[in-house]
Design a protein around this motif. Sequence first.
Motif, PDB file in Angstrom:
ATOM      1  N   PRO A  16      25.870  23.905  32.203  1.00  0.00           N
ATOM      2  CA  PRO A  16      24.805  23.846  31.189  1.00  0.00           C
ATOM      3  C   PRO A  16      25.390  23.894  29.775  1.00  0.00           C
ATOM      4  N   LEU A  17      24.778  23.153  28.881  1.00  0.00           N
ATOM      5  CA  LEU A  17      25.233  23.111  27.499  1.00  0.00           C
ATOM      6  C   LEU A  17      25.178  24.498  26.852  1.00  0.00           C
ATOM      7  N   THR A  18      24.214  25.301  27.249  1.00  0.00           N
ATOM      8  CA  THR A  18      24.131  26.665  26.696  1.00  0.00           C
ATOM      9  C   THR A  18      25.354  27.491  27.094  1.00  0.00           C
ATOM     10  N   LEU A  19      25.889  27.251  28.287  1.00  0.00           N
ATOM     11  CA  LEU A  19      27.091  27.967  28.710  1.00  0.00           C
ATOM     12  C   LEU A  19      28.293  27.539  27.873  1.00  0.00           C
ATOM     13  N   VAL A  20      28.394  26.265  27.570  1.00  0.00           N
ATOM     14  CA  VAL A  20      29.490  25.760  26.741  1.00  0.00           C
ATOM     15  C   VAL A  20      29.418  26.373  25.346  1.00  0.00           C
ATOM     16  N   TRP A  21      28.235  26.362  24.745  1.00  0.00           N
ATOM     17  CA  TRP A  21      28.073  26.943  23.410  1.00  0.00           C
ATOM     18  C   TRP A  21      28.293  28.454  23.430  1.00  0.00           C
ATOM     19  N   SER A  22      27.848  29.112  24.470  1.00  0.00           N
ATOM     20  CA  SER A  22      28.052  30.567  24.582  1.00  0.00           C
ATOM     21  C   SER A  22      29.535  30.895  24.693  1.00  0.00           C
ATOM     22  N   ALA A  23      30.260  30.122  25.490  1.00  0.00           N
ATOM     23  CA  ALA A  23      31.707  30.346  25.617  1.00  0.00           C
ATOM     24  C   ALA A  23      32.397  30.117  24.278  1.00  0.00           C
ATOM     25  N   GLY A  24      31.976  29.092  23.543  1.00  0.00           N
ATOM     26  CA  GLY A  24      32.534  28.845  22.223  1.00  0.00           C
ATOM     27  C   GLY A  24      32.251  29.984  21.254  1.00  0.00           C
ATOM     28  N   ALA A  25      31.040  30.527  21.332  1.00  0.00           N
ATOM     29  CA  ALA A  25      30.679  31.656  20.465  1.00  0.00           C
ATOM     30  C   ALA A  25      31.503  32.897  20.810  1.00  0.00           C
ATOM     31  N   VAL A  26      31.694  33.147  22.101  1.00  0.00           N
ATOM     32  CA  VAL A  26      32.515  34.292  22.520  1.00  0.00           C
ATOM     33  C   VAL A  26      33.946  34.109  22.042  1.00  0.00           C
ATOM     34  N   LEU A  27      34.470  32.892  22.148  1.00  0.00           N
ATOM     35  CA  LEU A  27      35.826  32.603  21.679  1.00  0.00           C
ATOM     36  C   LEU A  27      35.947  32.832  20.178  1.00  0.00           C
ATOM     37  N   LEU A  28      34.947  32.402  19.424  1.00  0.00           N
ATOM     38  CA  LEU A  28      34.956  32.600  17.976  1.00  0.00           C
ATOM     39  C   LEU A  28      34.912  34.080  17.616  1.00  0.00           C
ATOM     40  N   VAL A  29      34.029  34.828  18.260  1.00  0.00           N
ATOM     41  CA  VAL A  29      33.922  36.271  17.997  1.00  0.00           C
ATOM     42  C   VAL A  29      35.229  36.975  18.370  1.00  0.00           C
ATOM     43  N   PHE A  30      35.798  36.609  19.525  1.00  0.00           N
ATOM     44  CA  PHE A  30      37.081  37.183  19.955  1.00  0.00           C
ATOM     45  C   PHE A  30      38.167  36.926  18.915  1.00  0.00           C
ATOM     46  N   THR A  31      38.227  35.698  18.402  1.00  0.00           N
ATOM     47  CA  THR A  31      39.250  35.333  17.421  1.00  0.00           C
ATOM     48  C   THR A  31      39.075  36.108  16.127  1.00  0.00           C
ATOM     49  N   VAL A  32      37.842  36.211  15.647  1.00  0.00           N
ATOM     50  CA  VAL A  32      37.590  36.936  14.401  1.00  0.00           C
ATOM     51  C   VAL A  32      37.882  38.420  14.581  1.00  0.00           C
ATOM     52  N   LEU A  33      37.391  39.004  15.681  1.00  0.00           N
ATOM     53  CA  LEU A  33      37.595  40.438  15.908  1.00  0.00           C
ATOM     54  C   LEU A  33      39.065  40.815  16.010  1.00  0.00           C
TER      55      LEU A  33
END
Length: 126
Positions: free
Chosen positions: A98-115
Amino acid sequence: MLTSRLPALGVLGCALLALGYVGAVDPHEPGHYPLCPVLRYTGLLCPGCGGLRSMHALVHGDLPAAFAANAFVVVVLLAAAGGWAAWFARPAFRPRVPLTLVWSAGAVLLVFTVLRNLPPGAALSP
């Protein structure tokens, strides 16, 4: 039946060769692997920084050290192993992501990188 599983077995063979190399050549010793260009030129940790150390620890069975080096890589490797197992079990099966899973994974990756680049997220840095 075996011929339909040959691509999955080929991917498994390549993955095992790569993991074998990373397990044999310690990334903690300088000079064996190139430096991360993002870290080198910006001073920031990219999402993959510590990934080789994480995989090295996984190959040697040290799960706490693998999570300490890069927790995101451990989770992605576990998901990839699950995806490979599903592919091997049913070669004709093509899962729909699902596209929502792709976007969610991208958001988690972004948050992980920033944190991991901020002082409160220092535990996420290798």
